[in-house]
Design a protein around this motif. Structure first.
Motif, PDB file in Angstrom:
ATOM      1  N   ILE A   1       0.841  -1.207   0.000  1.00 15.95           N
ATOM      2  CA  ILE A   1       0.000   0.000   0.000  1.00 15.95           C
ATOM      3  C   ILE A   1       0.867   1.244   0.000  1.00 15.95           C
ATOM      4  N   SER A   2       1.894   1.269   0.857  1.00 18.79           N
ATOM      5  CA  SER A   2       2.786   2.422   0.941  1.00 18.79           C
ATOM      6  C   SER A   2       3.515   2.663  -0.371  1.00 18.79           C
ATOM      7  N   ARG A   3       4.065   1.587  -0.969  1.00 18.96           N
ATOM      8  CA  ARG A   3       4.796   1.734  -2.234  1.00 18.96           C
ATOM      9  C   ARG A   3       3.868   2.196  -3.359  1.00 18.96           C
ATOM     10  N   THR A   4       2.653   1.663  -3.393  1.00 22.05           N
ATOM     11  CA  THR A   4       1.717   2.046  -4.444  1.00 22.05           C
ATOM     12  C   THR A   4       1.383   3.531  -4.363  1.00 22.05           C
ATOM     13  N   ILE A   5       1.153   4.018  -3.159  1.00 14.40           N
ATOM     14  CA  ILE A   5       0.831   5.438  -2.988  1.00 14.40           C
ATOM     15  C   ILE A   5       2.004   6.316  -3.409  1.00 14.40           C
TER      16      ILE A   5
ATOM     17  N   VAL B   1      10.521  16.681  -6.008  1.00  9.43           N
ATOM     18  CA  VAL B   1       9.619  15.543  -5.857  1.00  9.43           C
ATOM     19  C   VAL B   1      10.169  14.549  -4.836  1.00  9.43           C
ATOM     20  N   GLN B   2      11.480  14.301  -4.902  1.00  5.51           N
ATOM     21  CA  GLN B   2      12.073  13.371  -3.940  1.00  5.51           C
ATOM     22  C   GLN B   2      12.070  13.928  -2.523  1.00  5.51           C
ATOM     23  N   SER B   3      12.194  15.243  -2.389  1.00  3.57           N
ATOM     24  CA  SER B   3      12.085  15.862  -1.059  1.00  3.57           C
ATOM     25  C   SER B   3      10.662  15.699  -0.532  1.00  3.57           C
ATOM     26  N   LEU B   4       9.674  15.911  -1.407  1.00  3.63           N
ATOM     27  CA  LEU B   4       8.282  15.709  -1.013  1.00  3.63           C
ATOM     28  C   LEU B   4       8.047  14.269  -0.578  1.00  3.63           C
ATOM     29  N   GLU B   5       8.595  13.335  -1.356  1.00  2.20           N
ATOM     30  CA  GLU B   5       8.415  11.917  -1.030  1.00  2.20           C
ATOM     31  C   GLU B   5       9.194  11.506   0.213  1.00  2.20           C
ATOM     32  N   GLY B   6      10.432  12.015   0.344  1.00  5.53           N
ATOM     33  CA  GLY B   6      11.288  11.565   1.436  1.00  5.53           C
ATOM     34  C   GLY B   6      11.004  12.217   2.776  1.00  5.53           C
ATOM     35  N   TYR B   7      10.591  13.490   2.755  1.00  5.61           N
ATOM     36  CA  TYR B   7      10.428  14.221   4.013  1.00  5.61           C
ATOM     37  C   TYR B   7       8.975  14.393   4.450  1.00  5.61           C
ATOM     38  N   ILE B   8       8.037  14.190   3.545  1.00  4.90           N
ATOM     39  CA  ILE B   8       6.630  14.382   3.902  1.00  4.90           C
ATOM     40  C   ILE B   8       5.827  13.095   3.704  1.00  4.90           C
ATOM     41  N   LEU B   9       5.832  12.585   2.458  1.00  4.81           N
ATOM     42  CA  LEU B   9       4.959  11.458   2.139  1.00  4.81           C
ATOM     43  C   LEU B   9       5.397  10.180   2.844  1.00  4.81           C
ATOM     44  N   THR B  10       6.678   9.816   2.697  1.00  2.25           N
ATOM     45  CA  THR B  10       7.146   8.557   3.294  1.00  2.25           C
ATOM     46  C   THR B  10       7.037   8.539   4.814  1.00  2.25           C
ATOM     47  N   PRO B  11       7.494   9.589   5.544  1.00  3.54           N
ATOM     48  CA  PRO B  11       7.302   9.569   7.004  1.00  3.54           C
ATOM     49  C   PRO B  11       5.839   9.448   7.414  1.00  3.54           C
ATOM     50  N   MET B  12       4.947  10.117   6.667  1.00  6.17           N
ATOM     51  CA  MET B  12       3.521  10.026   6.985  1.00  6.17           C
ATOM     52  C   MET B  12       3.008   8.605   6.771  1.00  6.17           C
ATOM     53  N   LEU B  13       3.437   7.965   5.682  1.00  6.27           N
ATOM     54  CA  LEU B  13       3.013   6.594   5.413  1.00  6.27           C
ATOM     55  C   LEU B  13       3.661   5.604   6.374  1.00  6.27           C
ATOM     56  N   ASP B  14       4.917   5.864   6.774  1.00  7.80           N
ATOM     57  CA  ASP B  14       5.592   4.963   7.714  1.00  7.80           C
ATOM     58  C   ASP B  14       4.857   4.899   9.046  1.00  7.80           C
ATOM     59  N   LYS B  15       4.324   6.045   9.487  1.00  7.72           N
ATOM     60  CA  LYS B  15       3.578   6.049  10.742  1.00  7.72           C
ATOM     61  C   LYS B  15       2.300   5.230  10.618  1.00  7.72           C
ATOM     62  N   ARG B  16       1.726   5.225   9.420  1.00  8.82           N
ATOM     63  CA  ARG B  16       0.444   4.539   9.216  1.00  8.82           C
ATOM     64  C   ARG B  16       0.630   3.077   8.826  1.00  8.82           C
TER      65      ARG B  16
END
Length: 347
Positions: A208-212, A280-295
């Motif tokens: 789910i995380s990778r797909t998003i 885009v990688q900053s958005l993915e690495g600093y915002i999207l991925t940490p948010m998904l990791d928590k979930r």
């Protein structure tokens, strides 16, 4: 005397574990294709099973009917997407394939104009034909064509095996789970079933995380390139999204063709494209991925990078591709079966 026996037992145990790890890595190296076919099939089964359970919870259907409905929906969605995008993507991919060699030649010419560039070019063949294998041009070309065809057919066969095996596993997962735990002591079977459930949840959450992240990266990159006026924005966006499946390394691989395409438009566009990909990688690495990791699921970045390097050395590209889900599952197994069951029970 007792202390000496305890120390000797620890030495023997440590030696046995070390030899077991060496044998495991050796087995992965020699039987990599089979191992990753099995793991890929399990991953496909987890995806299908997770979707089927979701359908079953929201629609009054049996699990078997839910699996069939999920397969129909997936075929329709994938087929519809291919039908809708195939003409544009095919045209842009063909034009991109013709454009990249010209960009590489232009890059070579630019590098040859500086001393540092000439040093970089040293040892790189001037003509593509020099890269062919020995034994004459004709034989080299023939061997390359044969290798590409056989590799493509082998890859398609492996994908087909993974999908079919995944469907079989997803159709009756409890049978395979019970069959596996019967290899162990009855007193430990319940514990193993619990750990397998946790591994299932981890794989499902990882997918789910990778797909998003892949979807967001692909869409934002494609839209950004289109707004910048970069050719082949759709294909480059799809490449960015698909290659984001490979953490750490994939984004940099996707950046290379985008820079080559932007090169003829001038230095400013090179900087724009690089800024877009870094953003885009900053958005993915600093915002999207940490948010998904928590979930969903989190894999330590340094451990993931080391795992990619190790599996890449042992088995090549397929090891890099599957490093992330494999490490996520191994972390669960180590935490549950070693840390909790061995270390914490002794303290």
């Amino acid at each position: 005397m007792k202390r000496t026996l305890t120390f000797s037992r620890r030495v023997v145990t440590a030696t046995f574990i070390a030899l077991l790890l060496v044998a495991l890595f050796g087995l992965i190296g020699y039987a990599a294709s089979f191992f990753f076919l099995v793991f890929g099939s399990i991953t496909v089964a987890v995806v299908i099973s997770g979707l089927s359970h979701f359908v079953r919870r929201n629609v009054s259907l049996s699990y078997s009917l839910s699996v069939g409905l999920v397969m129909i929906i997936l075929v329709v969605l994938i087929g519809g997407t291919i039908w809708a995008l195939a003409p544009t993507v095919s045209r842009q991919a063909d034009e991109l394939a013709k454009s990249l060699p010209q960009s590489v030649i232009r890059l070579r010419d630019n590098l040859s104009q500086t001393e540092l560039g000439r040093k970089v070019l040293e040892g790189i063949p001037d003509q593509p034909g020099q890269l062919l294998s020995a034994g004459g041009p004709g034989r080299g070309v023939l061997s390359q064509i044969t290798g590409v065809v056989s590799g493509t057919l082998g890859g398609l066969a492996n994908v087909l095996i993974v999908v079919i095996a995944g469907i079989y596993l997803a159709s009756a997962p409890d049978n395979y789970r019970r069959g596996f735990v019967r290899l162990f002591s009855p007193s430990y079977r319940g514990r193993l079933l619990g750990v397998m459930d946790q591994c299932y949840t981890t794989l499902k959450n990882w997918f789910i995380s990778r797909t998003i992240t892949m979807t967001v990266v692909g869409l934002v990159t494609g839209v950004g390139l289109a707004l910048l006026g970069i050719p082949f924005a759709i294909v480059l966006g799809i490449m960015a999204g698909v290659l984001n499946f490979i953490p750490n390394l994939g984004p940099y691989i996707a950046l290379v063709p985008a820079l080559l395409v932007a090169m003829p438009q001038g230095t400013n566009y090179l900087l724009y494209v690089m800024a877009l990909y870094m953003g885009v990688q900053s958005l993915e690495g600093y915002i999207l991925t940490p948010m998904l990791d928590k979930r969903f699921v989190s894999v330590p970045p340094a451990l993931l990078l080391f795992g990619q390097v190790l599996l890449g050395v042992l088995v090549g590209l397929v090891g890099v591709l599957f490093a992330s889900p494999l490490i996520a599952v191994l972390l669960v197994c180590v935490e549950e079966l070693y840390v909790k069951d061995r270390l914490e029970l002794k303290t």
